[in-house]
Design an enzyme around this catalytic site. Structure first.
Site, PDB file in Angstrom:
ATOM      1  N   HIS A  70       0.845  -1.204   0.000  1.00 11.54           N
ATOM      2  CA  HIS A  70       0.000   0.000   0.000  1.00 11.54           C
ATOM      3  C   HIS A  70       0.878   1.251   0.000  1.00 11.54           C
ATOM      4  O   HIS A  70       0.678   2.169  -0.809  1.00 11.54           O
ATOM      5  CB  HIS A  70      -0.911  -0.021   1.229  1.00 11.54           C
ATOM      6  CG  HIS A  70      -1.767   1.200   1.385  1.00 11.54           C
ATOM      7  ND1 HIS A  70      -3.118   1.204   1.124  1.00 11.54           N
ATOM      8  CD2 HIS A  70      -1.469   2.470   1.793  1.00 11.54           C
ATOM      9  CE1 HIS A  70      -3.614   2.407   1.346  1.00 11.54           C
ATOM     10  NE2 HIS A  70      -2.626   3.196   1.760  1.00 11.54           N
ATOM     11  N   GLU A  71       1.844   1.285   0.901  1.00 14.05           N
ATOM     12  CA  GLU A  71       2.710   2.454   1.006  1.00 14.05           C
ATOM     13  C   GLU A  71       3.640   2.578  -0.204  1.00 14.05           C
ATOM     14  O   GLU A  71       3.884   3.682  -0.705  1.00 14.05           O
ATOM     15  CB  GLU A  71       3.524   2.396   2.300  1.00 14.05           C
ATOM     16  CG  GLU A  71       2.693   2.448   3.570  1.00 14.05           C
ATOM     17  CD  GLU A  71       1.847   3.714   3.679  1.00 14.05           C
ATOM     18  OE1 GLU A  71       2.208   4.742   3.058  1.00 14.05           O
ATOM     19  OE2 GLU A  71       0.821   3.681   4.378  1.00 14.05           O
ATOM     20  N   HIS A  74       1.908   4.236  -3.108  1.00 15.04           N
ATOM     21  CA  HIS A  74       1.927   5.696  -2.995  1.00 15.04           C
ATOM     22  C   HIS A  74       3.268   6.251  -3.480  1.00 15.04           C
ATOM     23  O   HIS A  74       3.318   7.229  -4.237  1.00 15.04           O
ATOM     24  CB  HIS A  74       1.727   6.125  -1.538  1.00 15.04           C
ATOM     25  CG  HIS A  74       0.347   5.920  -1.009  1.00 15.04           C
ATOM     26  ND1 HIS A  74      -0.785   6.232  -1.720  1.00 15.04           N
ATOM     27  CD2 HIS A  74      -0.093   5.449   0.193  1.00 15.04           C
ATOM     28  CE1 HIS A  74      -1.859   5.967  -0.996  1.00 15.04           C
ATOM     29  NE2 HIS A  74      -1.467   5.486   0.171  1.00 15.04           N
TER      30      HIS A  74
END
Length: 211
Positions: A70-71, A74
């Site tokens: 998820h990170e 980004h």
């Protein structure tokens, strides 16, 4: 770290030693926190050290992977838009995650990818959307494991559930969560992603159970 004010012609995905350390700490702490919640050796009689250690391992490959990718999503998208981007762990929130898990619930906001540089609202929203959409993709990838028994089946169930939860939770339009950034850019896109995320999560729980 300097502030980028122009676009980078050839973005590069690099990691500082501080960023790698923060990612590793957040991954480990989140795994332990979820294990404390799901196999509460300190609160429930009959839960053994072996049960707890097993849950740490299961959390490491489900919760940990969901958080990490998820990170990284980004970060990758931010870099593609010419941003300087690095993950920073929030050690106070990681401590809160452990403390809350010890008393029977979990509040986890392990940190965030911070990015700098010129950017439009749409590009900022795309960076925000990258995290939840990655969790949806991971849920699809974990889904086939549910066809198996034993630990593979458990990993599949946990992997789907955690990723769907992270996608829906992060689309809440509050504070630093991704949903607020998307809503600021486009209400229709926010509504579509948020509703789909919430409906799929609830549907999965009703069909397969929470645990």
């Amino acid at each position: 770290m300097s502030v980028r004010t122009t676009r980078q012609s050839e973005p590069e995905l690099t990691f500082s030693s501080k960023e790698l350390f923060d990612l590793a700490v957040a991954w480990i702490v989140l795994s332990v926190a979820f294990a404390l919640l799901l196999a509460p050796i300190h609160r429930v009689a009959g839960v053994t050290i072996g049960d707890f250690v097993t849950m740490v391992g299961l959390s490491f490959v489900t919760v940990g992977v969901a958080f990490l990718l998820h990170e990284l999503a980004h970060k990758v998208v931010a870099i593609e838009y010419g941003q300087l981007a690095e993950f920073r762990a929030d050690y106070q929130m990681l401590f809160l995650a452990i403390m809350s898990a010890l008393i029977g619930f979990l509040f986890a906001a392990p940190g965030a990818v911070y990015h700098r540089g010129r950017i439009t609202k749409r590009e900022n929203a795309m960076i925000a959307l990258a995290g939840p959409l990655t969790n949806h993709l991971l849920a699809v990838l974990f889904l086939p494991l549910m066809l198996f028994g034993g630990y593979l089946g458990v990993i599949g169930h946990m992997g789907v559930l955690i990723n769907l939860f992270l996608a829906a939770f992060n689309m809440i339009p509050f504070g630093p969560l991704d949903g607020k950034t998307v809503l600021t850019w486009n209400k229709a896109v926010f509504s579509a992603v948020f509703v789909v995320s919430a409906v799929v999560l609830v549907g999965f729980i009703l069909t397969f159970g929470f645990w």
